[in-house]
Design a protein around this motif. Structure first.
Motif, PDB file in Angstrom:
ATOM      1  N   UNK A 196       0.718  -1.416   0.113  1.00 49.38           N
ATOM      2  CA  UNK A 196      -0.004   0.071  -0.006  1.00 49.38           C
ATOM      3  C   UNK A 196       0.830   1.381   0.008  1.00 49.38           C
ATOM      4  N   UNK A 197       1.799   1.283   0.844  1.00 51.95           N
ATOM      5  CA  UNK A 197       2.583   2.539   0.991  1.00 51.95           C
ATOM      6  C   UNK A 197       3.530   2.663  -0.219  1.00 51.95           C
ATOM      7  N   UNK A 198       4.055   1.599  -0.877  1.00 49.40           N
ATOM      8  CA  UNK A 198       4.786   1.639  -1.929  1.00 49.40           C
ATOM      9  C   UNK A 198       3.827   2.315  -3.265  1.00 49.40           C
ATOM     10  N   UNK A 199       2.591   1.695  -3.497  1.00 46.80           N
ATOM     11  CA  UNK A 199       2.037   2.289  -4.397  1.00 46.80           C
ATOM     12  C   UNK A 199       1.272   3.791  -4.040  1.00 46.80           C
ATOM     13  N   UNK A 200       1.167   4.153  -2.815  1.00 45.04           N
ATOM     14  CA  UNK A 200       1.031   5.675  -2.496  1.00 45.04           C
ATOM     15  C   UNK A 200       2.096   6.376  -2.959  1.00 45.04           C
ATOM     16  N   UNK A 232      -3.532  11.082  -1.604  1.00 48.06           N
ATOM     17  CA  UNK A 232      -2.553  10.256  -1.201  1.00 48.06           C
ATOM     18  C   UNK A 232      -1.913  10.800   0.272  1.00 48.06           C
ATOM     19  N   UNK A 233      -2.034  11.901   0.393  1.00 45.83           N
ATOM     20  CA  UNK A 233      -1.535  12.624   1.666  1.00 45.83           C
ATOM     21  C   UNK A 233      -2.388  12.222   2.901  1.00 45.83           C
ATOM     22  N   UNK A 293      -1.031   9.674   5.963  1.00 45.62           N
ATOM     23  CA  UNK A 293      -1.295  10.091   7.263  1.00 45.62           C
ATOM     24  C   UNK A 293      -1.988   8.935   8.043  1.00 45.62           C
ATOM     25  N   UNK A 294      -3.244   8.417   7.520  1.00 43.66           N
ATOM     26  CA  UNK A 294      -3.978   7.320   8.142  1.00 43.66           C
ATOM     27  C   UNK A 294      -3.064   6.163   8.271  1.00 43.66           C
ATOM     28  N   UNK A 295      -2.383   5.819   7.308  1.00 42.28           N
ATOM     29  CA  UNK A 295      -1.455   4.395   7.431  1.00 42.28           C
ATOM     30  C   UNK A 295      -0.310   4.361   8.039  1.00 42.28           C
TER      31      UNK A 295
END
Length: 75
Positions: free
Chosen positions: A47-51, A66-67, A71-73
């Motif tokens: 998930x982080x990679x794709x953001x 995305x920001x 912040x959520x993740x």
């Protein structure tokens, strides 16, 4: 964003972060130091990679979305 079938390693995420960090807001960048200090599930790494992927090429509207997800993740 579409679902990718590739599992990304923590090294992949770090490299992608390094390539995009100049484009990220400070409040998001600051959260990555603690993110990288602990282990995460494969789902979260992906998930982080794709953001991060092509963040610099995203529209301002997409960057805002995305920001918020960062912040959520990352918190």
């Amino acid at each position: 964003m579409s679902q990718c079938q590739i599992d990304h390693s923590i090294e992949d995420v770090k490299k992608k972060f390094e390539s995009q960090s100049d484009f990220l807001p400070e409040e998001v960048k600051e959260l990555f130091s603690s993110f990288f200090s602990v282990a995460h599930s494969q789902e979260k790494l992906n998930e982080i990679f794709h953001l991060l992927k092509k963040y610099d090429l995203s529209s301002e509207e997409e960057k805002t979305v995305r920001n918020e997800k960062f912040l959520q993740v990352l918190k």
